[in-house]
Design an enzyme around this catalytic site. Structure first.
Site, PDB file in Angstrom:
ATOM      1  N   HIS A  44      -5.010  -9.229  -1.861  1.00 39.16           N
ATOM      2  CA  HIS A  44      -5.211  -9.519  -0.438  1.00 39.16           C
ATOM      3  C   HIS A  44      -6.344 -10.524  -0.271  1.00 39.16           C
ATOM      4  O   HIS A  44      -7.302 -10.531  -1.044  1.00 39.16           O
ATOM      5  CB  HIS A  44      -5.593  -8.246   0.327  1.00 39.16           C
ATOM      6  CG  HIS A  44      -4.622  -7.119   0.168  1.00 39.16           C
ATOM      7  ND1 HIS A  44      -4.648  -6.292  -0.928  1.00 39.16           N
ATOM      8  CD2 HIS A  44      -3.607  -6.693   0.957  1.00 39.16           C
ATOM      9  CE1 HIS A  44      -3.673  -5.400  -0.803  1.00 39.16           C
ATOM     10  NE2 HIS A  44      -3.030  -5.618   0.329  1.00 39.16           N
ATOM     11  N   MET A  83      -2.149  -7.250   6.802  1.00 34.29           N
ATOM     12  CA  MET A  83      -3.160  -8.090   6.146  1.00 34.29           C
ATOM     13  C   MET A  83      -2.628  -8.722   4.866  1.00 34.29           C
ATOM     14  O   MET A  83      -3.402  -9.045   3.962  1.00 34.29           O
ATOM     15  CB  MET A  83      -4.389  -7.239   5.816  1.00 34.29           C
ATOM     16  CG  MET A  83      -4.967  -6.504   7.008  1.00 34.29           C
ATOM     17  SD  MET A  83      -6.228  -5.331   6.486  1.00 34.29           S
ATOM     18  CE  MET A  83      -6.518  -4.451   8.028  1.00 34.29           C
ATOM     19  N   SER A  84      -1.316  -8.878   4.777  1.00 29.95           N
ATOM     20  CA  SER A  84      -0.771  -9.399   3.513  1.00 29.95           C
ATOM     21  C   SER A  84       0.485 -10.220   3.789  1.00 29.95           C
ATOM     22  O   SER A  84       0.704 -10.703   4.889  1.00 29.95           O
ATOM     23  CB  SER A  84      -0.430  -8.221   2.593  1.00 29.95           C
ATOM     24  OG  SER A  84       0.649  -7.471   3.111  1.00 29.95           O
ATOM     25  N   ALA A  95       2.577  -2.291   4.293  1.00 27.92           N
ATOM     26  CA  ALA A  95       2.308  -1.312   5.348  1.00 27.92           C
ATOM     27  C   ALA A  95       1.786  -2.123   6.530  1.00 27.92           C
ATOM     28  O   ALA A  95       0.986  -3.039   6.350  1.00 27.92           O
ATOM     29  CB  ALA A  95       1.265  -0.321   4.871  1.00 27.92           C
ATOM     30  N   ASN A 101       1.619   3.153  11.536  1.00 28.84           N
ATOM     31  CA  ASN A 101       0.924   3.614  12.742  1.00 28.84           C
ATOM     32  C   ASN A 101       1.351   2.700  13.877  1.00 28.84           C
ATOM     33  O   ASN A 101       1.705   1.550  13.636  1.00 28.84           O
ATOM     34  CB  ASN A 101      -0.600   3.556  12.526  1.00 28.84           C
ATOM     35  CG  ASN A 101      -1.059   2.189  12.052  1.00 28.84           C
ATOM     36  OD1 ASN A 101      -0.805   1.780  10.907  1.00 28.84           O
ATOM     37  ND2 ASN A 101      -1.685   1.453  12.934  1.00 28.84           N
ATOM     38  N   SER A 115       0.822  -1.222   0.000  1.00 32.64           N
ATOM     39  CA  SER A 115       0.000   0.000   0.000  1.00 32.64           C
ATOM     40  C   SER A 115       0.852   1.266   0.000  1.00 32.64           C
ATOM     41  O   SER A 115       1.705   1.442   0.860  1.00 32.64           O
ATOM     42  CB  SER A 115      -0.880   0.054   1.257  1.00 32.64           C
ATOM     43  OG  SER A 115      -1.684  -1.080   1.334  1.00 32.64           O
ATOM     44  N   HIS A 135      -7.281   4.167   6.924  1.00 36.45           N
ATOM     45  CA  HIS A 135      -6.543   3.774   5.718  1.00 36.45           C
ATOM     46  C   HIS A 135      -5.825   4.984   5.110  1.00 36.45           C
ATOM     47  O   HIS A 135      -4.723   4.861   4.584  1.00 36.45           O
ATOM     48  CB  HIS A 135      -7.511   3.136   4.716  1.00 36.45           C
ATOM     49  CG  HIS A 135      -6.832   2.561   3.498  1.00 36.45           C
ATOM     50  ND1 HIS A 135      -5.808   1.631   3.575  1.00 36.45           N
ATOM     51  CD2 HIS A 135      -7.022   2.781   2.174  1.00 36.45           C
ATOM     52  CE1 HIS A 135      -5.397   1.310   2.346  1.00 36.45           C
ATOM     53  NE2 HIS A 135      -6.126   1.997   1.478  1.00 36.45           N
ATOM     54  N   TYR A 187      -8.563 -10.265   1.963  1.00 39.47           N
ATOM     55  CA  TYR A 187      -9.815  -9.550   2.276  1.00 39.47           C
ATOM     56  C   TYR A 187     -10.568  -9.089   1.037  1.00 39.47           C
ATOM     57  O   TYR A 187     -11.738  -8.732   1.119  1.00 39.47           O
ATOM     58  CB  TYR A 187      -9.568  -8.367   3.237  1.00 39.47           C
ATOM     59  CG  TYR A 187      -8.679  -7.257   2.706  1.00 39.47           C
ATOM     60  CD1 TYR A 187      -9.099  -6.378   1.706  1.00 39.47           C
ATOM     61  CD2 TYR A 187      -7.401  -7.071   3.226  1.00 39.47           C
ATOM     62  CE1 TYR A 187      -8.282  -5.371   1.238  1.00 39.47           C
ATOM     63  CE2 TYR A 187      -6.573  -6.066   2.773  1.00 39.47           C
ATOM     64  CZ  TYR A 187      -7.023  -5.217   1.773  1.00 39.47           C
ATOM     65  OH  TYR A 187      -6.203  -4.225   1.308  1.00 39.47           O
ATOM     66  N   GLU A 188      -9.901  -9.107  -0.115  1.00 38.16           N
ATOM     67  CA  GLU A 188     -10.607  -8.731  -1.340  1.00 38.16           C
ATOM     68  C   GLU A 188     -11.591  -9.820  -1.774  1.00 38.16           C
ATOM     69  O   GLU A 188     -12.386  -9.604  -2.686  1.00 38.16           O
ATOM     70  CB  GLU A 188      -9.604  -8.448  -2.463  1.00 38.16           C
ATOM     71  CG  GLU A 188      -8.761  -7.206  -2.200  1.00 38.16           C
ATOM     72  CD  GLU A 188      -7.676  -7.008  -3.250  1.00 38.16           C
ATOM     73  OE1 GLU A 188      -8.010  -6.636  -4.378  1.00 38.16           O
ATOM     74  OE2 GLU A 188      -6.490  -7.246  -2.939  1.00 38.16           O
ATOM     75  N   HIS A 207      -3.073   0.724  -4.953  1.00 35.77           N
ATOM     76  CA  HIS A 207      -2.457  -0.418  -5.639  1.00 35.77           C
ATOM     77  C   HIS A 207      -2.721  -0.284  -7.141  1.00 35.77           C
ATOM     78  O   HIS A 207      -3.855  -0.373  -7.586  1.00 35.77           O
ATOM     79  CB  HIS A 207      -3.030  -1.735  -5.132  1.00 35.77           C
ATOM     80  CG  HIS A 207      -2.551  -2.095  -3.765  1.00 35.77           C
ATOM     81  ND1 HIS A 207      -1.541  -2.999  -3.542  1.00 35.77           N
ATOM     82  CD2 HIS A 207      -2.935  -1.660  -2.552  1.00 35.77           C
ATOM     83  CE1 HIS A 207      -1.315  -3.104  -2.248  1.00 35.77           C
ATOM     84  NE2 HIS A 207      -2.157  -2.308  -1.620  1.00 35.77           N
TER      85      HIS A 207
END
Ligand code: HPA
Length: 290
Positions: A94, A222-223, A124, A246, A41, A258, A96-97, A72
């Site tokens: 990902h 998440m990746s 990230a 963060n 990201s 995000h 989550y997609e 992306h």
């Protein structure tokens, strides 16, 4: 629609067709690129520093999935960086997609069909170590997978690798040393730690942040882990770097956005680019002079 066992069996063929397309379009001839670089990201512009670039939108590569996430770009760039030929995925996939993990990791399979020995992954991530600061770069030294699936689930494709591969040592020690050396030469420090992979797309609750710290994670995202597992399976070495966008658990009620993640990734991308170029500029263990 083919069942998932059938899909798994077809990955060898589909990745082979995609690799043949990339080899032809990028005029690779019998050259093997040194590495596949996957950009996370907000980190996508590293590929612009490649020279003699061939840009292949994912939609034009046979069987390649499409990226749906803001930040992306969705293209494969083949070019020279620090005098090495690399394939760069500008935009990753990902869990989550909603994609199966065989799609999430398809680019790594294509790199295996191209004979590429090293995968460099960036992402990230949220920092869990309270000593971390937003904008830090963290070398991933190990991971904890908290994803509810594994990209190797289903019939094993023996042509890629064994049924039960071990991820121990996949974050290649020698490549970690190369990265440490590159950062030192550039004059910046690196964090190091364990990356925990969650499915997302929701961020973590405060209780989950405490839990992740307890289990020894230093960063959460998440990746990356699905790609690492597939790289292990195919016998590739991995270098993985998180941009800590963060730091979690600093204040009660603190919320991650995000937009903040993208903004901090954007501010760190120059250092990340310098690190990647430094890694690519150095000789790697196990290879002759480049
Ligand atoms: N959690 C999960 N993924 C992330 C975060 C986070 O706080 N920041 C960037 N990616």
């Amino acid at each position: 629609m083919a069942g998932s066992a059938e899909m798994t069996r077809q990955v060898w063929e589909r990745a082979g067709e995609a690799a043949a397309y990339v080899r032809r379009e990028a005029a690779l001839g019998d050259k093997t690129p040194s590495a596949l670089v996957v950009l996370g990201s907000g980190l996508g512009d590293f590929a612009d520093s490649a020279v003699a670039r061939t840009v292949l939108p994912y939609g034009e590569i046979p069987h390649f999935p499409h990226s749906t996430v803001k930040g992306h770009a969705g293209r494969l760039v083949v070019g020279e960086v620090s005098r090495r030929t690399v394939c760069v995925m500008q935009g990753r996939f990902h869990y989550y997609e909603g994609l199966p993990l065989t799609d999430v990791t398809f680019g790594v399979r294509v790199s295996q069909r191209l004979g590429i020995p090293v995968v460099i992954l960036t992402n990230a991530a949220g920092g869990l170590d309270p000593a971390f600061d937003a904008g830090d770069l963290m070398l991933i030294t190990d991971h904890v997978s908290l994803m509810p699936d594994n990209p190797l689930r289903g019939p094993n494709e023996d042509r890629f690798g064994p049924r039960f591969p071990s991820p121990v040592g996949v974050y290649d020690r020698a490549l970690l040393d190369v990265a440490r050396d590159a950062a030192a030469a550039e004059g910046f420090s690196l964090r190091e730690g364990v990356y925990a992979a969650l499915p997302g797309p929701s961020y973590e609750t405060e209780a989950e942040v405490r839990y992740l710290r307890l289990i020894g994670a230093d960063a959460v995202g998440m990746s990356t882990v699905p790609e690492v597992i597939v790289a292990v399976h195919g016998g590739q070495k991995v270098l993985a770097v998180s941009t800590i966008t963060n730091v979690l658990g600093r204040a009660p009620g603190q919320v991650v956005s995000h937009e903040e993640v993208l903004a901090v990734a954007e501010r760190s991308r120059h250092r990340l680019g310098a690190l990647l170029r430094g890694v690519l500029a150095r000789p790697w263990p196990g290879e002759g002079e480049t």
